[in-house]
Design a protein around this motif. Structure first.
Motif, mmCIF file in Angstrom:
data_model
loop_
_atom_site.group_PDB
_atom_site.id
_atom_site.type_symbol
_atom_site.label_atom_id
_atom_site.label_comp_id
_atom_site.label_asym_id
_atom_site.label_seq_id
_atom_site.Cartn_x
_atom_site.Cartn_y
_atom_site.Cartn_z
ATOM 1 N N MET A 72 1.243 -2.912 -3.994
ATOM 2 C CA MET A 72 2.271 -2.200 -3.257
ATOM 3 C C MET A 72 1.798 -1.973 -1.821
ATOM 4 O O MET A 72 0.739 -1.423 -1.590
ATOM 5 N N GLN A 73 2.588 -2.418 -0.874
ATOM 6 C CA GLN A 73 2.235 -2.220 0.526
ATOM 7 C C GLN A 73 2.709 -0.844 0.976
ATOM 8 O O GLN A 73 3.883 -0.496 0.814
ATOM 9 N N VAL A 131 -1.982 10.077 5.725
ATOM 10 C CA VAL A 131 -2.566 8.811 5.273
ATOM 11 C C VAL A 131 -3.430 9.047 4.044
ATOM 12 O O VAL A 131 -3.278 8.380 3.009
ATOM 13 N N HIS A 132 -4.322 10.016 4.153
ATOM 14 C CA HIS A 132 -5.247 10.287 3.053
ATOM 15 C C HIS A 132 -4.488 10.711 1.795
ATOM 16 O O HIS A 132 -4.769 10.240 0.688
ATOM 17 N N LYS A 133 -3.523 11.590 1.959
ATOM 18 C CA LYS A 133 -2.736 12.078 0.821
ATOM 19 C C LYS A 133 -2.008 10.926 0.118
ATOM 20 O O LYS A 133 -1.994 10.840 -1.110
ATOM 21 N N GLY A 192 -2.593 5.578 -10.353
ATOM 22 C CA GLY A 192 -3.095 4.374 -11.022
ATOM 23 C C GLY A 192 -4.243 4.692 -11.958
ATOM 24 O O GLY A 192 -4.346 4.147 -13.060
ATOM 25 N N ALA A 193 -5.128 5.611 -11.540
ATOM 26 C CA ALA A 193 -6.283 5.966 -12.372
ATOM 27 C C ALA A 193 -5.842 6.703 -13.635
ATOM 28 O O ALA A 193 -6.401 6.532 -14.705
ATOM 29 N N LEU A 194 -4.814 7.537 -13.512
ATOM 30 C CA LEU A 194 -4.326 8.283 -14.656
ATOM 31 C C LEU A 194 -3.606 7.378 -15.662
ATOM 32 O O LEU A 194 -3.591 7.646 -16.862
ATOM 33 N N ALA A 195 -3.021 6.286 -15.150
ATOM 34 C CA ALA A 195 -2.303 5.368 -16.013
ATOM 35 C C ALA A 195 -3.249 4.505 -16.828
ATOM 36 O O ALA A 195 -2.870 3.941 -17.855
ATOM 37 N N HIS A 250 -2.774 9.804 -3.688
ATOM 38 C CA HIS A 250 -1.738 9.816 -4.726
ATOM 39 C C HIS A 250 -1.546 8.440 -5.354
ATOM 40 O O HIS A 250 -1.365 8.333 -6.576
ATOM 41 N N ALA A 251 -1.570 7.403 -4.542
ATOM 42 C CA ALA A 251 -1.405 6.048 -5.070
ATOM 43 C C ALA A 251 -2.546 5.694 -6.015
ATOM 44 O O ALA A 251 -2.327 5.064 -7.053
#
Length: 155
Positions: free
Chosen positions: A1-2, A140-142, A151-154, A146-147
């Motif tokens: 995802m861009q 940017v950091h947030k 992904g880590a939780l999935a 979140h991205a």
């Protein structure tokens, strides 16, 4: 995802106009803890940025006074007393003209690179010269956090 600037920028942006007095800008800076504000014309085009450093820079001794009086001869208390005069000046007199901005379609990390290279904590976002938002390093950091956490939780 861009990730694009437009996906994470703040769209609610406080702005000032070139003809406003620095008194109004300094009041906003002190009251709301703004470090800088984009300057737009009547059509919403970004024409500058006015920052706290621009206001404070007006209090610094000039090169001519430093040469004439030497560094230790400059009366810094007298320089501070000129603050009232600075408050009467216009935004246009003190602002940075033709500021650097990014496009909402720009990749988020490319925009962050521009910010880091210029030592900016936030940068105006423009589309065809019109201000459409602001991007901060925190935005940017947030977004990246979140991205990645999603992904880590999935997993």
């Amino acid at each position: 995802m861009q990730m694009k600037v437009g996906d994470v920028m703040s769209r609610e942006v406080r702005t000032v106009q070139p003809g406003q007095r620095i008194l109004e800008v300094a009041s906003l800076m002190c009251l709301y803890r703004y470090h800088g504000l984009p300057v737009v014309d009547d059509a919403g085009r970004l024409v500058g940025v006015v920052a706290e450093r621009d206001v404070l820079h007006s209090l610094f001794p000039t090169i001519d006074s430093l040469v004439a009086e030497g560094m230790h001869g400059v009366d810094l208390d007298r320089q501070l007393e000129t603050y009232g005069e600075v408050l009467e000046r216009s935004v246009e007199e003190l602002m940075t003209h033709s500021p650097i901005s990014v496009d909402p379609e720009m990749h988020l990390l490319r925009a962050a690179t521009v910010m880091v290279r210029h030592n900016f904590r936030r940068i105006p976002v423009t589309e065809h010269g019109r201000l459409v938002g602001m991007l901060s390093l925190g935005d940017v950091h947030k977004a990246i956090f979140h991205a990645n956490i999603t992904g880590a939780l999935a997993r």
